[in-house]
Motif scaffolding. Sequence first.
Motif, PDB file in Angstrom:
ATOM      1  N   ARG A 218       0.656  -1.012  -0.027  1.00  0.00           N
ATOM      2  CA  ARG A 218      -0.105   0.073   0.121  1.00  0.00           C
ATOM      3  C   ARG A 218       0.852   1.244   0.051  1.00  0.00           C
ATOM      4  O   ARG A 218       0.216   2.416  -0.327  1.00  0.00           O
ATOM      5  CB  ARG A 218      -0.903   0.015   1.323  1.00  0.00           C
ATOM      6  CG  ARG A 218      -1.919  -1.029   1.063  1.00  0.00           C
ATOM      7  CD  ARG A 218      -2.982  -1.146   2.380  1.00  0.00           C
ATOM      8  NE  ARG A 218      -3.986  -2.121   2.255  1.00  0.00           N
ATOM      9  CZ  ARG A 218      -4.732  -2.471   3.353  1.00  0.00           C
ATOM     10  NH1 ARG A 218      -4.483  -1.870   4.466  1.00  0.00           N
ATOM     11  NH2 ARG A 218      -5.623  -3.303   3.187  1.00  0.00           N
ATOM     12  N   ILE A 219       2.255   1.129   0.337  1.00  0.00           N
ATOM     13  CA  ILE A 219       3.087   2.385   0.279  1.00  0.00           C
ATOM     14  C   ILE A 219       3.176   2.732  -1.195  1.00  0.00           C
ATOM     15  O   ILE A 219       3.602   1.612  -1.951  1.00  0.00           O
ATOM     16  CB  ILE A 219       4.275   1.880   0.947  1.00  0.00           C
ATOM     17  CG1 ILE A 219       4.350   1.554   2.501  1.00  0.00           C
ATOM     18  CG2 ILE A 219       5.225   3.210   0.992  1.00  0.00           C
ATOM     19  CD1 ILE A 219       5.533   1.170   3.138  1.00  0.00           C
ATOM     20  N   PRO A 220       2.989   4.017  -1.485  1.00  0.00           N
ATOM     21  CA  PRO A 220       3.500   4.440  -2.914  1.00  0.00           C
ATOM     22  C   PRO A 220       4.709   3.860  -3.255  1.00  0.00           C
ATOM     23  O   PRO A 220       5.727   4.022  -2.586  1.00  0.00           O
ATOM     24  CB  PRO A 220       3.278   6.063  -2.907  1.00  0.00           C
ATOM     25  CG  PRO A 220       2.419   6.165  -1.689  1.00  0.00           C
ATOM     26  CD  PRO A 220       2.463   5.106  -0.959  1.00  0.00           C
ATOM     27  N   PHE A 221       4.993   3.520  -4.762  1.00  0.00           N
ATOM     28  CA  PHE A 221       6.244   3.004  -5.048  1.00  0.00           C
ATOM     29  C   PHE A 221       7.234   4.058  -5.010  1.00  0.00           C
ATOM     30  O   PHE A 221       8.524   3.648  -4.774  1.00  0.00           O
ATOM     31  CB  PHE A 221       6.006   2.657  -6.609  1.00  0.00           C
ATOM     32  CG  PHE A 221       7.109   2.135  -7.268  1.00  0.00           C
ATOM     33  CD1 PHE A 221       7.395   0.970  -6.918  1.00  0.00           C
ATOM     34  CD2 PHE A 221       7.938   2.693  -8.088  1.00  0.00           C
ATOM     35  CE1 PHE A 221       8.632   0.137  -7.557  1.00  0.00           C
ATOM     36  CE2 PHE A 221       9.130   2.108  -8.718  1.00  0.00           C
ATOM     37  CZ  PHE A 221       9.471   0.868  -8.496  1.00  0.00           C
ATOM     38  N   GLY A 222       6.828   5.423  -5.125  1.00  0.00           N
ATOM     39  CA  GLY A 222       8.043   6.362  -4.885  1.00  0.00           C
ATOM     40  C   GLY A 222       8.718   6.298  -3.348  1.00  0.00           C
ATOM     41  O   GLY A 222       9.659   6.745  -3.369  1.00  0.00           O
ATOM     42  N   TRP A 223       7.663   5.983  -2.589  1.00  0.00           N
ATOM     43  CA  TRP A 223       7.922   6.220  -1.248  1.00  0.00           C
ATOM     44  C   TRP A 223       8.923   4.950  -1.084  1.00  0.00           C
ATOM     45  O   TRP A 223      10.009   4.751  -0.077  1.00  0.00           O
ATOM     46  CB  TRP A 223       7.092   6.251  -0.161  1.00  0.00           C
ATOM     47  CG  TRP A 223       6.699   7.604  -0.121  1.00  0.00           C
ATOM     48  CD1 TRP A 223       5.406   8.377  -0.766  1.00  0.00           C
ATOM     49  CD2 TRP A 223       7.166   8.644   0.650  1.00  0.00           C
ATOM     50  NE1 TRP A 223       5.390   9.570  -0.360  1.00  0.00           N
ATOM     51  CE2 TRP A 223       6.258   9.821   0.425  1.00  0.00           C
ATOM     52  CE3 TRP A 223       8.323   8.709   1.596  1.00  0.00           C
ATOM     53  CZ2 TRP A 223       6.595  11.200   1.265  1.00  0.00           C
ATOM     54  CZ3 TRP A 223       8.419   9.909   2.147  1.00  0.00           C
ATOM     55  CH2 TRP A 223       7.732  10.994   1.925  1.00  0.00           C
ATOM     56  N   GLN A 224       8.711   3.635  -1.545  1.00  0.00           N
ATOM     57  CA  GLN A 224       9.157   2.429  -1.304  1.00  0.00           C
ATOM     58  C   GLN A 224      10.616   2.588  -1.988  1.00  0.00           C
ATOM     59  O   GLN A 224      11.792   2.263  -1.328  1.00  0.00           O
ATOM     60  CB  GLN A 224       8.644   1.467  -2.489  1.00  0.00           C
ATOM     61  CG  GLN A 224       7.223   0.930  -1.782  1.00  0.00           C
ATOM     62  CD  GLN A 224       6.684  -0.054  -2.534  1.00  0.00           C
ATOM     63  OE1 GLN A 224       7.380  -1.031  -3.148  1.00  0.00           O
ATOM     64  NE2 GLN A 224       5.486  -0.197  -2.529  1.00  0.00           N
ATOM     65  N   VAL A 225      10.761   3.363  -3.128  1.00  0.00           N
ATOM     66  CA  VAL A 225      12.277   3.693  -3.732  1.00  0.00           C
ATOM     67  C   VAL A 225      13.012   4.653  -2.617  1.00  0.00           C
ATOM     68  O   VAL A 225      14.128   4.233  -2.489  1.00  0.00           O
ATOM     69  CB  VAL A 225      12.200   4.198  -4.975  1.00  0.00           C
ATOM     70  CG1 VAL A 225      13.425   4.939  -5.518  1.00  0.00           C
ATOM     71  CG2 VAL A 225      11.429   3.503  -6.041  1.00  0.00           C
ATOM     72  N   LEU A 226      12.396   5.538  -2.233  1.00  0.00           N
ATOM     73  CA  LEU A 226      13.098   6.401  -1.412  1.00  0.00           C
ATOM     74  C   LEU A 226      13.447   5.573  -0.031  1.00  0.00           C
ATOM     75  O   LEU A 226      14.645   5.902   0.487  1.00  0.00           O
ATOM     76  CB  LEU A 226      12.046   7.777  -0.852  1.00  0.00           C
ATOM     77  CG  LEU A 226      12.669   8.605   0.048  1.00  0.00           C
ATOM     78  CD1 LEU A 226      14.010   9.277  -0.511  1.00  0.00           C
ATOM     79  CD2 LEU A 226      11.910   9.734   0.329  1.00  0.00           C
ATOM     80  N   ILE A 227      12.968   4.974   0.687  1.00  0.00           N
ATOM     81  CA  ILE A 227      13.047   3.942   1.579  1.00  0.00           C
ATOM     82  C   ILE A 227      14.329   3.082   1.328  1.00  0.00           C
ATOM     83  O   ILE A 227      15.010   2.921   2.052  1.00  0.00           O
ATOM     84  CB  ILE A 227      11.867   3.066   2.298  1.00  0.00           C
ATOM     85  CG1 ILE A 227      10.859   3.997   2.827  1.00  0.00           C
ATOM     86  CG2 ILE A 227      12.323   1.917   3.306  1.00  0.00           C
ATOM     87  CD1 ILE A 227       9.388   3.124   3.070  1.00  0.00           C
ATOM     88  N   GLY A 228      14.066   2.606   0.170  1.00  0.00           N
ATOM     89  CA  GLY A 228      15.532   1.822  -0.200  1.00  0.00           C
ATOM     90  C   GLY A 228      16.566   2.359  -0.486  1.00  0.00           C
ATOM     91  O   GLY A 228      17.877   2.030  -0.069  1.00  0.00           O
ATOM     92  N   LEU A 229      16.463   3.764  -0.932  1.00  0.00           N
ATOM     93  CA  LEU A 229      17.890   4.537  -1.053  1.00  0.00           C
ATOM     94  C   LEU A 229      18.362   4.868   0.783  1.00  0.00           C
ATOM     95  O   LEU A 229      19.682   4.781   0.660  1.00  0.00           O
ATOM     96  CB  LEU A 229      17.471   5.900  -1.765  1.00  0.00           C
ATOM     97  CG  LEU A 229      17.139   6.008  -2.977  1.00  0.00           C
ATOM     98  CD1 LEU A 229      16.452   7.254  -3.400  1.00  0.00           C
ATOM     99  CD2 LEU A 229      18.549   5.728  -3.709  1.00  0.00           C
ATOM    100  N   VAL A 230      17.514   5.033   1.452  1.00  0.00           N
ATOM    101  CA  VAL A 230      17.706   5.370   2.779  1.00  0.00           C
ATOM    102  C   VAL A 230      18.526   4.118   3.683  1.00  0.00           C
ATOM    103  O   VAL A 230      19.374   4.302   4.108  1.00  0.00           O
ATOM    104  CB  VAL A 230      16.663   5.961   3.760  1.00  0.00           C
ATOM    105  CG1 VAL A 230      17.101   6.105   5.030  1.00  0.00           C
ATOM    106  CG2 VAL A 230      16.213   7.204   3.101  1.00  0.00           C
ATOM    107  N   LEU A 231      17.667   3.113   3.101  1.00  0.00           N
ATOM    108  CA  LEU A 231      18.287   1.548   3.989  1.00  0.00           C
ATOM    109  C   LEU A 231      19.451   1.417   3.248  1.00  0.00           C
ATOM    110  O   LEU A 231      20.455   0.759   3.994  1.00  0.00           O
ATOM    111  CB  LEU A 231      17.024   0.556   3.751  1.00  0.00           C
ATOM    112  CG  LEU A 231      15.983   0.626   4.595  1.00  0.00           C
ATOM    113  CD1 LEU A 231      14.946  -0.394   4.059  1.00  0.00           C
ATOM    114  CD2 LEU A 231      16.349   0.452   5.882  1.00  0.00           C
TER     115      LEU A 231
END
Length: 495
Positions: free
Chosen positions: A23-36
């Motif tokens: 349910r998390i927007p794909f853009g936010w998923q990518v941003l979370i991936g960058l931070v992680l």
Amino acid sequence: MSTSTTSSSASTRSRNPLTAITRIPFGWQVLIGLVLGIVLGLVAAQMGPVAETEANPDGANWLTTTLDTIGTIFVTLLKALVPPLIFLAIVTSIANLRGVTNAARLAGKTLLWFGITSLIAVSIGIALGVLTTPGANSQVSADSAEASSTQGGWLDFLTGLVPSNFLGITGSAGDDGSVSLSFNALQILVISIAVGIAVLSVGEKAEPFLKFTGSALEIVQKLLWWVIRLAPIGTIGLLGNAVASYGWDAIGQLGVFTLDVYVGMLIVLLVVYPILLKVNGLSIGSFFRGVWPATSLGFVSRSSLGTMPMTQTVTERMGVPRHYASFAIPLGATTKMDGCAAIYPSLAAIFVANFYGVPLGVTDYLLIVLVSVLGSAATAGMTGATVMLTLTLSTLGLPLEGVGLLLAIDPILDMGRTALNVTGQSLVGVIVAKREKILDQDTYDAAARTSFQAIQAEQKAEADAVERAESDGATAASTDASEATDAREAAGTRA
């Protein structure tokens, strides 16, 4: 079933972590991936190396190995789909132009605008390099100088255009007797163009082949969408491994060069592109809102070809006709590289010349422009720009060992380069459509920023609509046939 049981079931589904993630927007998923990725990369760097063994000759710790494996699998999945994607997309796109009266004019205008934007981008790269002399201000050690195993020269480039076999696949034997296969994207491109032209020449007899390639392209693109869904995970591995392997020290040593590359790309993205849009009477806001999904996906995937379906989708959503977008975007994904083939190689060549103390004259800068505008197809749309860089260095007679000086930060730079590449590909499609008066202006002006999920939902709805139309057509045909049979039987009875 009782109300309490239903409520409990719904509560369980809402607590399902997988459901919550989707349910998390794909853009936010990518941003979370960058931070992680950055965090895990820093943790892996702090853990330090372990004892070298035969199975682990680099001495990488378990976290670095894990990040490297995740990133490698993601890139490998993208590469696995590239050969069929190039062939099917180019053949289909050329065939789509068979019913267009001004097809040759559209193709010529597209290539012309590819060249214009590349010329502007490489000029900006050269100007930044001359002003900042990045190689003279670098702290990188000469010990890291190493010629790349993947190199490009004009002779290699020209001979590489000739396919060694119909599939463009080559094999090499390892010291242990194993055989590894690789593909030459340039050769596949040449084969695809030749087949596409042959399809046009054959005419009606090629229709069954076109139906097959069209269907196969849909299947390959669906597979690619599934791989793209893994982009947030792939980002963790790619960025994390880059930080763990090289750390921030490498960026610090190449700070001026890194800054030059990103400043150059931002100038092209936020100054040059808006000016070109305004000159052609196009809304700047509408373009950037519409192209955003492709730009962000290019940033994390580091592959113009891997992003191609998204780039084509957003271009069509901005009012560019499908018959033209399906030609311009696949062509651009293999030849239109403002980041990888214009700004980066020009700055990299100046960096290497500065580092080795080789003076560059006006002729050398003109050669850089020539290589960037004419040789951009050498990058072939995949991650990295090593072939284009070595092609530029060999043309100028600069040491190819200079490639090794820049490899440490290549993953960091490649993200921005690819984002600029795909944005430029969509830009040219929009501009040419506008100038040729085939752009749906109302659709373009109404372009709104959208999400990855919204595009997927829209594509699914379109596919369902096509399926229903085909089903309704089949039902109608069946009804007509049944009525015709009844009429014949009735006529026979009367007789």
